[in-house]
Design a protein around this motif. Structure first.
Motif, PDB file in Angstrom:
ATOM      1  N   ILE A  34       8.236 -26.774  34.658  1.00  0.00           N
ATOM      2  CA  ILE A  34       8.874 -27.257  33.436  1.00  0.00           C
ATOM      3  C   ILE A  34       7.990 -28.378  32.914  1.00  0.00           C
ATOM      4  O   ILE A  34       7.901 -29.451  33.523  1.00  0.00           O
ATOM      5  CB  ILE A  34      10.310 -27.745  33.709  1.00  0.00           C
ATOM      6  CG1 ILE A  34      11.108 -26.631  34.394  1.00  0.00           C
ATOM      7  CG2 ILE A  34      10.984 -28.170  32.419  1.00  0.00           C
ATOM      8  CD1 ILE A  34      12.412 -27.092  34.987  1.00  0.00           C
ATOM      9  N   ILE A  35       7.325 -28.118  31.801  1.00  0.00           N
ATOM     10  CA  ILE A  35       6.286 -28.997  31.297  1.00  0.00           C
ATOM     11  C   ILE A  35       6.752 -29.653  30.000  1.00  0.00           C
ATOM     12  O   ILE A  35       7.315 -29.000  29.124  1.00  0.00           O
ATOM     13  CB  ILE A  35       4.980 -28.217  31.035  1.00  0.00           C
ATOM     14  CG1 ILE A  35       4.585 -27.418  32.282  1.00  0.00           C
ATOM     15  CG2 ILE A  35       3.867 -29.152  30.596  1.00  0.00           C
ATOM     16  CD1 ILE A  35       4.329 -28.253  33.498  1.00  0.00           C
ATOM     17  N   GLY A  36       6.527 -30.948  29.895  1.00  0.00           N
ATOM     18  CA  GLY A  36       6.877 -31.684  28.686  1.00  0.00           C
ATOM     19  C   GLY A  36       5.659 -32.127  27.916  1.00  0.00           C
ATOM     20  O   GLY A  36       4.587 -32.350  28.487  1.00  0.00           O
ATOM     21  N   ILE A  37       5.832 -32.245  26.601  1.00  0.00           N
ATOM     22  CA  ILE A  37       4.786 -32.795  25.730  1.00  0.00           C
ATOM     23  C   ILE A  37       5.464 -33.815  24.824  1.00  0.00           C
ATOM     24  O   ILE A  37       6.414 -33.479  24.110  1.00  0.00           O
ATOM     25  CB  ILE A  37       4.100 -31.703  24.877  1.00  0.00           C
ATOM     26  CG1 ILE A  37       3.490 -30.632  25.778  1.00  0.00           C
ATOM     27  CG2 ILE A  37       3.048 -32.317  23.967  1.00  0.00           C
ATOM     28  CD1 ILE A  37       2.895 -29.464  25.016  1.00  0.00           C
ATOM     29  N   LYS A  38       4.991 -35.052  24.848  1.00  0.00           N
ATOM     30  CA  LYS A  38       5.591 -36.123  24.046  1.00  0.00           C
ATOM     31  C   LYS A  38       4.561 -36.667  23.067  1.00  0.00           C
ATOM     32  O   LYS A  38       3.477 -37.100  23.474  1.00  0.00           O
ATOM     33  CB  LYS A  38       6.090 -37.246  24.960  1.00  0.00           C
ATOM     34  CG  LYS A  38       7.015 -38.246  24.276  1.00  0.00           C
ATOM     35  CD  LYS A  38       7.619 -39.195  25.288  1.00  0.00           C
ATOM     36  CE  LYS A  38       8.567 -40.189  24.648  1.00  0.00           C
ATOM     37  NZ  LYS A  38       9.788 -39.557  24.106  1.00  0.00           N
ATOM     38  N   ASN A  39       4.927 -36.600  21.792  1.00  0.00           N
ATOM     39  CA  ASN A  39       4.060 -37.120  20.722  1.00  0.00           C
ATOM     40  C   ASN A  39       2.637 -36.578  20.805  1.00  0.00           C
ATOM     41  O   ASN A  39       1.651 -37.310  20.622  1.00  0.00           O
ATOM     42  CB  ASN A  39       4.028 -38.657  20.775  1.00  0.00           C
ATOM     43  CG  ASN A  39       5.363 -39.265  20.418  1.00  0.00           C
ATOM     44  OD1 ASN A  39       6.110 -38.735  19.596  1.00  0.00           O
ATOM     45  ND2 ASN A  39       5.696 -40.386  21.052  1.00  0.00           N
ATOM     46  N   PHE A  47       9.583 -31.091  35.940  1.00  0.00           N
ATOM     47  CA  PHE A  47      10.094 -30.649  37.246  1.00  0.00           C
ATOM     48  C   PHE A  47       9.389 -29.347  37.596  1.00  0.00           C
ATOM     49  O   PHE A  47       9.204 -28.473  36.747  1.00  0.00           O
ATOM     50  CB  PHE A  47      11.610 -30.422  37.195  1.00  0.00           C
ATOM     51  CG  PHE A  47      12.200 -29.948  38.506  1.00  0.00           C
ATOM     52  CD1 PHE A  47      12.271 -30.802  39.597  1.00  0.00           C
ATOM     53  CD2 PHE A  47      12.674 -28.647  38.658  1.00  0.00           C
ATOM     54  CE1 PHE A  47      12.808 -30.384  40.803  1.00  0.00           C
ATOM     55  CE2 PHE A  47      13.206 -28.212  39.851  1.00  0.00           C
ATOM     56  CZ  PHE A  47      13.281 -29.085  40.932  1.00  0.00           C
ATOM     57  N   THR A  48       8.986 -29.212  38.857  1.00  0.00           N
ATOM     58  CA  THR A  48       8.332 -27.983  39.322  1.00  0.00           C
ATOM     59  C   THR A  48       9.015 -27.502  40.590  1.00  0.00           C
ATOM     60  O   THR A  48       9.240 -28.288  41.510  1.00  0.00           O
ATOM     61  CB  THR A  48       6.830 -28.223  39.578  1.00  0.00           C
ATOM     62  OG1 THR A  48       6.176 -28.519  38.333  1.00  0.00           O
ATOM     63  CG2 THR A  48       6.181 -26.994  40.194  1.00  0.00           C
ATOM     64  N   SER A  77      10.596 -36.576  19.618  1.00  0.00           N
ATOM     65  CA  SER A  77       9.205 -36.737  20.045  1.00  0.00           C
ATOM     66  C   SER A  77       8.870 -35.861  21.248  1.00  0.00           C
ATOM     67  O   SER A  77       7.712 -35.777  21.646  1.00  0.00           O
ATOM     68  CB  SER A  77       8.929 -38.199  20.401  1.00  0.00           C
ATOM     69  OG  SER A  77       9.667 -38.588  21.557  1.00  0.00           O
ATOM     70  N   LEU A  78       9.899 -35.204  21.847  1.00  0.00           N
ATOM     71  CA  LEU A  78       9.698 -34.467  23.092  1.00  0.00           C
ATOM     72  C   LEU A  78       9.944 -32.970  22.926  1.00  0.00           C
ATOM     73  O   LEU A  78      10.963 -32.549  22.374  1.00  0.00           O
ATOM     74  CB  LEU A  78      10.636 -35.026  24.180  1.00  0.00           C
ATOM     75  CG  LEU A  78      10.583 -34.337  25.554  1.00  0.00           C
ATOM     76  CD1 LEU A  78       9.198 -34.447  26.167  1.00  0.00           C
ATOM     77  CD2 LEU A  78      11.621 -34.937  26.493  1.00  0.00           C
ATOM     78  N   LYS A  79       9.004 -32.186  23.408  1.00  0.00           N
ATOM     79  CA  LYS A  79       9.143 -30.736  23.520  1.00  0.00           C
ATOM     80  C   LYS A  79       8.938 -30.352  24.986  1.00  0.00           C
ATOM     81  O   LYS A  79       8.280 -31.070  25.737  1.00  0.00           O
ATOM     82  CB  LYS A  79       8.105 -30.009  22.659  1.00  0.00           C
ATOM     83  CG  LYS A  79       8.208 -30.278  21.170  1.00  0.00           C
ATOM     84  CD  LYS A  79       7.113 -29.526  20.419  1.00  0.00           C
ATOM     85  CE  LYS A  79       7.192 -29.800  18.928  1.00  0.00           C
ATOM     86  NZ  LYS A  79       6.122 -29.073  18.172  1.00  0.00           N
ATOM     87  N   PHE A  80       9.504 -29.211  25.365  1.00  0.00           N
ATOM     88  CA  PHE A  80       9.261 -28.741  26.725  1.00  0.00           C
ATOM     89  C   PHE A  80       9.159 -27.228  26.740  1.00  0.00           C
ATOM     90  O   PHE A  80       9.666 -26.529  25.859  1.00  0.00           O
ATOM     91  CB  PHE A  80      10.357 -29.216  27.691  1.00  0.00           C
ATOM     92  CG  PHE A  80      11.617 -28.389  27.668  1.00  0.00           C
ATOM     93  CD1 PHE A  80      11.802 -27.352  28.586  1.00  0.00           C
ATOM     94  CD2 PHE A  80      12.613 -28.629  26.736  1.00  0.00           C
ATOM     95  CE1 PHE A  80      12.947 -26.590  28.565  1.00  0.00           C
ATOM     96  CE2 PHE A  80      13.768 -27.877  26.717  1.00  0.00           C
ATOM     97  CZ  PHE A  80      13.944 -26.846  27.634  1.00  0.00           C
ATOM     98  N   GLY A  81       8.502 -26.715  27.767  1.00  0.00           N
ATOM     99  CA  GLY A  81       8.380 -25.278  27.974  1.00  0.00           C
ATOM    100  C   GLY A  81       8.448 -24.957  29.453  1.00  0.00           C
ATOM    101  O   GLY A  81       8.224 -25.823  30.307  1.00  0.00           O
ATOM    102  N   ILE A  82       8.776 -23.702  29.764  1.00  0.00           N
ATOM    103  CA  ILE A  82       8.877 -23.248  31.151  1.00  0.00           C
ATOM    104  C   ILE A  82       7.814 -22.184  31.389  1.00  0.00           C
ATOM    105  O   ILE A  82       7.703 -21.225  30.608  1.00  0.00           O
ATOM    106  CB  ILE A  82      10.273 -22.670  31.451  1.00  0.00           C
ATOM    107  CG1 ILE A  82      11.361 -23.668  31.073  1.00  0.00           C
ATOM    108  CG2 ILE A  82      10.388 -22.289  32.928  1.00  0.00           C
ATOM    109  CD1 ILE A  82      12.765 -23.077  31.119  1.00  0.00           C
TER     110      ILE A  82
END
Length: 527
Positions: A34-39, A47-48, A77-82
């Motif tokens: 579970i990867i996040g990208i902020k700004n 979390f992995t 400001s936050l996106k996430f992907g799995i």
């Protein structure tokens, strides 16, 4: 240096568990990141979870579980992907070896930002241990014999701090995540930024049943993966607990097929583990379901009796009434010690609750005692923040409660619910009273806010809340009455079970109301 050695030892032990036949015959590892990208900054680990698999799965370099990054509404400001991968055991170990250095790379060998990682002692988690285990809702397919877990803990939380501080965003993330994976990260905020390796115990199957209705003895049926060639040296450990005490314990060698478990009694909750004597490791475990010794049932006769009445709006209601005609019992007919223990009237001594500040009872003419209790809560828990939530909160209430906070610059949020009629006059009065009463500010950081009825509606909640911080979870006490009525009639001030839920609701109402500066009744100079 010792920490580095501990990390290395955990990694070596994980490699050993992955090739231990009594645990499982694993062929690959399924990886969920579970990867996040902020700004638009570098991607970071939210979390992995890695799960060892006995199945012959097709190796997958990387696939997107979420077709596109998901934008959070509560934190724009936050996106996430799995992302999902299936790796060979060797490839997974090669990637996991970097965790000891606090590093993790994706399948494209690109560095993933993560906090300060520390390998913590591995644990064994019994299968489906409902209500007791801290990992409940965090693992995938926790069935059969339960898993061994190896975890690299993010101790700094530097990349996930935004989620730690924004509970509404964390809840939103958890809800969106559960559309794809059965992982409830919202109730496991301490695991944000972590890496967990889940190694299921799948070589040994264990079933337990009662030998006969008259006996305390149980029969276990042991099955072992038939592809395991070398005989396993297994021992069964069985025990029962009741009210925190172990009341029965058995240890015996196990063979394939039926094994008697000579329990001396059947009350209490039973547990078992299957132990590999050669490898000195748990290879199965769980709870022994309680065995019914007696059963009550009632026979009801449905007759034409009805309760007929009218609601205040004039609508007629008809409720069919059943009459209990008799009650019967199968099994023992008289109460024994187990019934008395199970139906203990008072679970905690009144003095124990009193001393712990979890519950306090107040009666008429106990105003000063009630205020003293609130001030005691503030002194003990109010160092990092105080929320006071009361529909009828006024300036005098604040002077008698949160003004007693002894800590400098503690953010204090007070939310009231003034009615539209007379609202302007009340605001003017409260502001004047607070300004006149404040002789020395003393680093007071207080905002007194009127709830925006157009957004939050009416409310009748009355709580004092101490929000979550890095050192402790949120705590909340239900006041049982308004602050201006504390100790004037009977009420109970009691800590609620999940203070974070109450804090989240308060914060949502606060954010909806403070947007309109007209709702601010008073601010201290330090706010």
């Amino acid at each position: 240096m010792k920490e580095k050695e501990g990390n290395t030892m955990s990694f070596r032990y994980m490699k050993e568990i992955l090739i231990t036949p009594s645990i499982g015959l694993f062929k690959c590892v399924e990886l969920f990141e579970i990867i996040g990208i902020k700004n638009k900054q570098f991607p970071f680990n939210i979390f992995t979870l890695a799960i060892a698999q006995e199945l012959e799965l097709d190796l997958i370099n990387e696939e997107k579980v979420t077709p596109h990054p998901i934008q959070l509404k509560k934190d724009k400001s936050l996106k996430f992907g799995i992302f999902r991968s299936v790796l060979s055991i060797d490839d997974f170990l090669d990637r996991a070896s970097n965790l000891d250095n606090g590093q993790w790379k994706n399948n494209q060998k690109k560095q993933l930002s993560c906090g300060k990682l520390r390998s913590i002692p591995n644990v064994y988690v019994p299968a489906l241990e409902r209500g007791k285990n801290e990992f409940l809702g965090l693992l995938k397919n926790n069935f059969f014999g339960g898993p061994h877990l190896f975890e690299w803990f993010d101790e700094s939380k530097e990349y996930v701090q935004g989620l730690m501080e924004n509970h509404l965003a964390l809840i939103e993330l958890s809800e969106e995540l559960q559309k794809y994976l059965p992982i409830k990260i919202g109730s496991h905020s301490d695991r944000l930024g972590n890496f967990i390796v889940q190694i299921p115990c799948s070589s040994v199957a264990f079933q337990i049943k009662r030998r006969d209705r008259e006996s305390h003895q149980l029969i276990s049926n042991l099955s072992i993966n038939p592809t395991i060639i070398k005989p396993l040296n297994l021992t069964g450990i069985f025990w029962r607990e009741i009210n925190g005490s172990i009341i029965d314990f058995q240890k015996l060698p196990l063979t394939l097929g039926e094994n008697p478990i000579p329990f001396k009694q059947i009350n209490g909750t039973g547990y078992y583990t299957v132990w590999d004597e050669d490898k000195q490791v748990i290879c199965s475990g769980g709870m022994i379901r309680s065995v019914m010794e007696s059963m009550n049932f009632s026979i009801s006769m449905q007759e034409s009796n009805q309760r007929i009445f009218k609601l205040p709006n004039g609508q007629e209601q008809r409720i069919s009434i059943s009459i209990q005609a008799s009650q019967s019992q199968i099994g023992k007919s008289s109460k024994d010690y187990r019934d008395w223990v199970a139906n203990r009237l008072i679970k905690f001594e009144k003095q124990e609750l009193h001393d712990s500040l979890k519950l306090r009872q107040f009666k008429q003419n106990m105003r000063e005692e009630a205020l003293a209790f609130i001030r005691k809560l503030i002194k003990r828990y109010g160092k990092n923040g105080i929320y006071l939530w009361d529909l009828y909160l006024n300036s005098r209430d604040l002077l008698e409660t949160v003004f007693f906070n002894p800590y400098a610059n503690t953010p204090i949020k007070a939310l009231t619910g003034l009615k539209t009629l007379g609202e302007s006059n009340a605001k003017t009065l409260y502001k004047s009273e607070l300004e006149q009463a404040t002789i020395e500010n003393g680093w007071l950081d207080l905002i007194f806010l009127n709830a925006d009825k157009s957004k939050v509606g009416d409310f009748h909640d009355r709580f004092i809340i101490f929000p979550k911080n890095q050192d402790s979870s949120a705590r909340a006490w239900s006041l049982g009455t308004s602050v201006n009525s504390l100790g004037t009639s009977h009420h109970i001030i009691q800590e609620v079970e999940d203070g974070q839920i109450v804090a989240d609701v308060f914060e949502e109402m606060w954010e909806q109301s403070i947007v309109n500066k007209e709702n601010i009744i008073w601010k201290s100079e330090s706010s």
